[in-house]
Design an enzyme around this catalytic site. Structure first.
Site, PDB file in Angstrom:
ATOM      1  N   HIS A   1      24.568  -0.081  45.222  1.00  0.00           N
ATOM      2  CA  HIS A   1      24.432  -1.278  43.630  1.00  0.00           C
ATOM      3  C   HIS A   1      24.708  -1.593  44.059  1.00  0.00           C
ATOM      4  O   HIS A   1      25.077  -3.042  43.810  1.00  0.00           O
ATOM      5  CB  HIS A   1      26.006  -0.932  42.964  1.00  0.00           C
ATOM      6  CG  HIS A   1      25.895   1.023  43.008  1.00  0.00           C
ATOM      7  ND1 HIS A   1      25.689   1.833  41.489  1.00  0.00           N
ATOM      8  CD2 HIS A   1      26.723   2.163  43.676  1.00  0.00           C
ATOM      9  CE1 HIS A   1      26.264   3.125  42.152  1.00  0.00           C
ATOM     10  NE2 HIS A   1      27.025   3.929  42.806  1.00  0.00           N
TER      11      HIS A   1
ATOM     12  N   SER B   1       6.056 -25.391  47.822  1.00  0.00           N
ATOM     13  CA  SER B   1       5.559 -25.555  46.829  1.00  0.00           C
ATOM     14  C   SER B   1       5.135 -26.246  46.405  1.00  0.00           C
ATOM     15  O   SER B   1       5.663 -27.381  46.879  1.00  0.00           O
ATOM     16  CB  SER B   1       7.217 -25.084  45.978  1.00  0.00           C
ATOM     17  OG  SER B   1       7.397 -26.207  44.075  1.00  0.00           O
TER      18      SER B   1
ATOM     19  N   LYS C   1      11.117 -26.688  49.040  1.00  0.00           N
ATOM     20  CA  LYS C   1      10.884 -24.693  48.676  1.00  0.00           C
ATOM     21  C   LYS C   1      10.373 -23.686  50.465  1.00  0.00           C
ATOM     22  O   LYS C   1       9.458 -25.116  50.728  1.00  0.00           O
ATOM     23  CB  LYS C   1      10.366 -24.350  48.177  1.00  0.00           C
ATOM     24  CG  LYS C   1      11.045 -24.862  46.836  1.00  0.00           C
ATOM     25  CD  LYS C   1      12.114 -23.719  46.769  1.00  0.00           C
ATOM     26  CE  LYS C   1      11.873 -22.668  46.157  1.00  0.00           C
ATOM     27  NZ  LYS C   1      11.450 -21.971  45.138  1.00  0.00           N
TER      28      LYS C   1
ATOM     29  N   GLU D   1       7.088 -11.014  48.210  1.00  0.00           N
ATOM     30  CA  GLU D   1       6.782 -10.710  46.737  1.00  0.00           C
ATOM     31  C   GLU D   1       5.772  -9.897  46.469  1.00  0.00           C
ATOM     32  O   GLU D   1       5.761  -9.139  45.521  1.00  0.00           O
ATOM     33  CB  GLU D   1       6.974 -12.523  45.810  1.00  0.00           C
ATOM     34  CG  GLU D   1       8.278 -12.487  45.925  1.00  0.00           C
ATOM     35  CD  GLU D   1       8.273 -14.139  46.217  1.00  0.00           C
ATOM     36  OE1 GLU D   1       8.984 -14.571  44.006  1.00  0.00           O
ATOM     37  OE2 GLU D   1       7.431 -15.029  46.144  1.00  0.00           O
TER      38      GLU D   1
END
Ligand code: ARG
Length: 452
Positions: A155, A276, A282, A289
């Site tokens: 979980h 970024s 970043k 992803e």
């Protein structure tokens, strides 16, 4: 030139032509189409349809066509409706009217199904080796991880300590099932439809077994109606691709999570991170992803094909032309993801201290219950007493391993040796049965994988 037209008094409308043509997709099966034709020429020669000279001429012509494809010299013309038309048109240019004998007893329906299966038979080993490369990267990481500990989650809540190697290998086994599925599928792909004609079979004495053998198929289809309409193999292939993409997305999601500042378990190498345009600090895990995102696209491809074949009347329907694009797209997607992912994992930095510090003593509460079990307390009661320890420590704001013995003894039959259960290595090494996270078990997994 089209492969049809005798009964028509008008040319196909230009827009209808554009809708109908499949060349942009099926030209990818050019080599398979030529190979199928070479084998078919031999089959109809044996059946007495081609003379020796005609057979020789067709075979030589097809060899030239094949060379043109292989060297990138083949020139398509606007009237090439599909790859089958293009090959026959070129053969005609090379050898003349004899080319027109090649299609005897054959239809594009059994031909396209044959080409598609041949294409898939070469794609399966290619995909397999791309998967194997990623599997090796996972095993390498597992070996390098040695005794590194990490928190295991259920979980997404801290659950029990595990070995990092065990975590790496969990992804190995999922991919192994995908590769097994892919290779199991081979026996259903390796069935020759050629010789089924348009739908009812071929009237010529074609030795289909010999034809299958010459093309490398394991067997021949047993029902011509089924053979020209069966696209199960394509759906199964897309399922295997989707399932593996789901596995890859699961691994990707965890890498994304573990590279956050909040977790900080892993750091991606610069070569596999992106920046970024606005925020100079970043470092983004785009590669992972995209793996996660593309899994959604792959599932869509499977759904699309299933919806296309649902309720189709037997036998061939032009809807079936929609079968190849998703299979090609799924294959290309996986072949673009797998090597990048393997390299990104191989070059990642692991932060064992961060993982170790994320293991707190509450994660050994199950071990605390097991400790009581070893002293004869029934597990149900031990579970409740261990829970009380967690609560007592929480209320007093102390860590469980720092709570005085008297407090333990006020709860249950604990003794001075209770503090040993808070050693995460103890916890791990107790899980020594096959498949457990103990060092020995994990070493055995690696041995098994390497076939030692
Ligand atoms: N382009 C077609 C396909 O991919 C080839 C078969 C065409 N058959 C036909 N009867 N028009 O399915």
């Amino acid at each position: 030139m089209t492969l049809w037209g005798g009964r028509f008094s008008q040319k196909l409308d230009g827009l209808a032509w554009a809708l109908n043509t499949s060349l942009s997709v099926d030209q990818r099966m050019a080599l398979q189409d030529v190979d199928g034709s070479i084998a078919w020429a031999t089959a109809i020669h044996k059946a007495g349809i081609l003379t020796d000279e005609e057979h020789a001429s067709i075979s030589l012509g097809l060899d030239s066509v094949k060379k043109e494809f292989a060297s990138g010299q083949f020139a398509f013309v606007p009237s090439d409706e599909d790859i089958h038309t293009a090959v026959e048109r070129r053969l005609n240019e090379l050898i003349g009217a004899t080319a027109g004998k090649l299609h005897t007893g054959r239809s594009r329906n059994d031909q396209v199904a044959t080409d598609f299966r041949l294409w898939m038979l070469q794609a399966i080993p290619e995909l397999t080796s791309a998967f194997n490369n990623l599997q090796f990267a996972l095993v390498e990481q597992a070996e390098q991880a040695g005794e590194t500990l990490m928190p295991g989650y259920t979980h997404l809540q801290r659950a029990q300590p595990i070995l990092l190697a065990h975590w790496w290998l969990s992804h190995y086994w999922a991919l192994k099932r995908d590769v097994d599925r892919l290779n199991d599928l081979t026996k259903r792909v390796s069935v020759l439809p050629l010789g089924s004609g348009a739908l009812a079979g071929t009237p010529f004495t074609i030795d289909r077994d010999a034809l299958a053998k010459s093309l490398g198929f394991a067997e021949v289809s047993q029902n011509s109606l089924d053979a020209v309409s069966d696209r199960d193999f394509a759906a199964e292939y897309l399922f295997v691709c989707s399932m593996s993409a789901v596995h890859l997305s699961k691994l990707a999601e965890q890498v994304v999570l573990y590279t956050t500042a909040e977790f900080g378990f892993f750091e991606l190498s610069d070569a596999f991170s992106t920046g970024s345009s606005l925020m100079p600090q970043k470092k983004n895990p785009d590669v992972f992803e995209l793996t996660r995102g593309k899994a959604g696209t792959l599932i869509g491809l499977l759904m699309g094909l299933m919806a296309t074949v649902k309720g189709l009347p037997s036998t061939y329907d032009k809807d079936l032309q929609e079968d190849k694009a998703p299979v090609f797209q799924a294959t290309d997607t996986l072949l673009s993801i797998l090597p990048v992912k393997a390299a990104a994992l191989r070059t990642m930095t692991i932060n064992p201290e961060r993982m170790r510090s994320a293991i707190d003593s509450t994660m050994m509460t199950t071990d605390l219950a097991d400790y009581l079990v070893a002293k004869g307390v029934p597990f149900r009661e031990a579970h409740s007493l261990a829970g009380k320890v967690v609560r007592a420590a929480g209320e007093r704001k102390v860590r469980m391993e720092e709570m005085p013995l008297e407090m333990y003894q006020a709860i249950g039959p604990f003794e001075a040796d209770v503090y040993q259960v808070f050693d995460p290595f103890e916890s791990i090494n107790k899980r020594n049965t096959v498949g457990g996270t103990s060092l020995q078990s994990v070493r055995n997994q690696i041995k098994k994988i390497k076939g030692e």
